[in-house]
Design an enzyme around this catalytic site. Structure first.
Site, PDB file in Angstrom:
ATOM      1  N   GLU A  18       0.834  -1.195   0.000  1.00 35.58           N
ATOM      2  CA  GLU A  18       0.000   0.000   0.000  1.00 35.58           C
ATOM      3  C   GLU A  18       0.872   1.250   0.000  1.00 35.58           C
ATOM      4  OE1 GLU A  18      -3.627   0.031   2.325  1.00 35.58           O
ATOM      5  OE2 GLU A  18      -2.946   1.894   3.286  1.00 35.58           O
ATOM      6  N   HIS A  78      -8.414   3.294  -3.531  1.00 33.70           N
ATOM      7  CA  HIS A  78      -9.218   3.491  -2.333  1.00 33.70           C
ATOM      8  C   HIS A  78     -10.339   4.482  -2.640  1.00 33.70           C
ATOM      9  CE1 HIS A  78      -6.209   2.099   0.976  1.00 33.70           C
ATOM     10  NE2 HIS A  78      -5.952   1.493  -0.165  1.00 33.70           N
TER      11      HIS A  78
END
Length: 293
Positions: A18, A78
């Site tokens: 991430e 996201h």
């Protein structure tokens, strides 16, 4: 585009990473150095975070799209519901689709400015993450992930209520969940057991961040919402210089990851904070880098 589920259900343990959207040109260079370093290790997928209230929305979309266009990596975006109307959310989802992004992590999100503050929905927006999951599903053929909390979300009444909420998100159409940070492997495994006890067999990925500095230790406490266990303190506290502290942190991350892999997790999700070195060290120790042919 390949989905996250296709990449994690391959019959062997995998890892994912991430990143955060860059704040400035120097940060962008550091981010892309990390992406290129980790690209050669063939992570299952990479994700790019989305600031509270959409504060980094445009940078997230741009970075996620660039990963999809310019690298061999499977990209996941996201998306949060904070301060967004349903129309705005539809627009963002449409942007992702136009960029060829088919993997979305759907999050209710934290209040801007104070992650532990009172949450309030946009007057024309959504109230819960399961509603966002349904919206993403309605708008295209997306692979959808959600967040999981080994110690329970700060605004959940208790662990049972928190687990019920996670299962609700998964049954709303989410394909997998990524866990927030935790300290001991048992903390994640108990979460997995609670979900399984409710008859849900979705993929749960543990979130890992090697504790390489006292700053990352403080960040782990903040993001997990849990105090440092006595065992972890005993392992780290004797190391007063930066080099030995980092080595102990890498050892700890490797130990926790090995236990999770032995318990059959399908993959490990590394929070990198746009750095590659610690993640590279751990995944190499774990033997998660595919052999080159």
């Amino acid at each position: 585009m390949t989905t996250v589920v296709q990449r994690i259900r391959v019959g062997r343990p995998v890892f994912s990473v991430e990143f955060m959207p860059p704040r400035d040109s120097a940060d962008e260079q550091r981010l892309w150095n990390a992406i290129r370093e980790l690209e050669g290790l063939d992570p299952a997928f990479v994700s790019v975070t989305y600031g509270a209230g959409g504060s980094s929305r445009d940078r997230t979309i741009r970075t996620t799209g660039r990963v999809a266009r310019e690298t061999t990596l499977v990209s996941m975006a996201h998306l949060t519901a904070v301060d967004h109307s349903i129309a705005e959310l539809r627009n963002v989802i449409g942007w992702y689709a136009a960029l060829g992004i088919r993997n979305i992590l759907a999050l209710r999100g934290d209040p801007p400015g104070d992650p532990n503050g009172e949450w309030s929905a946009h007057p024309d927006g959504l109230h819960y993450a399961d509603e966002l999951v349904r919206l993403v599903r309605e708008l295209g053929d997306f692979c959808v992930g959600v967040a999981a909390f080994p110690y329970g979300h700060p605004r959940s009444a208790d662990l049972d209520a928190d687990t019920d909420n996670l299962v609700r998100k998964l049954r709303a159409g989410a394909d997998f969940a990524i866990a927030q940070l935790f300290f001991e492997p048992e903390d994640f495994l108990r979460l997995r057991d609670r979900v399984a006890a409710r008859g849900c067999d979705a993929d749960l990925l543990p979130g890992i961040m090697p504790i390489t500095t006292r700053k990352t230790l403080a960040k782990t406490i903040e993001l997990s919402g849990a105090p440092v266990p006595a065992r972890i303190s005993a392992l780290l506290e004797p190391h007063t210089d930066a080099k030995s502290f980092r080595a102990a942190g890498i050892d700890l991350a490797t130990e926790v990851s090995e236990r999770l892999l032995a318990e059959g997790v399908s993959g490990l999700h590394f929070y990198t904070f746009n750095r590659s070195k610690a993640t590279k060290e751990v995944v190499n120790r774990l033997g998660l880098v595919p052999a080159r042919t």
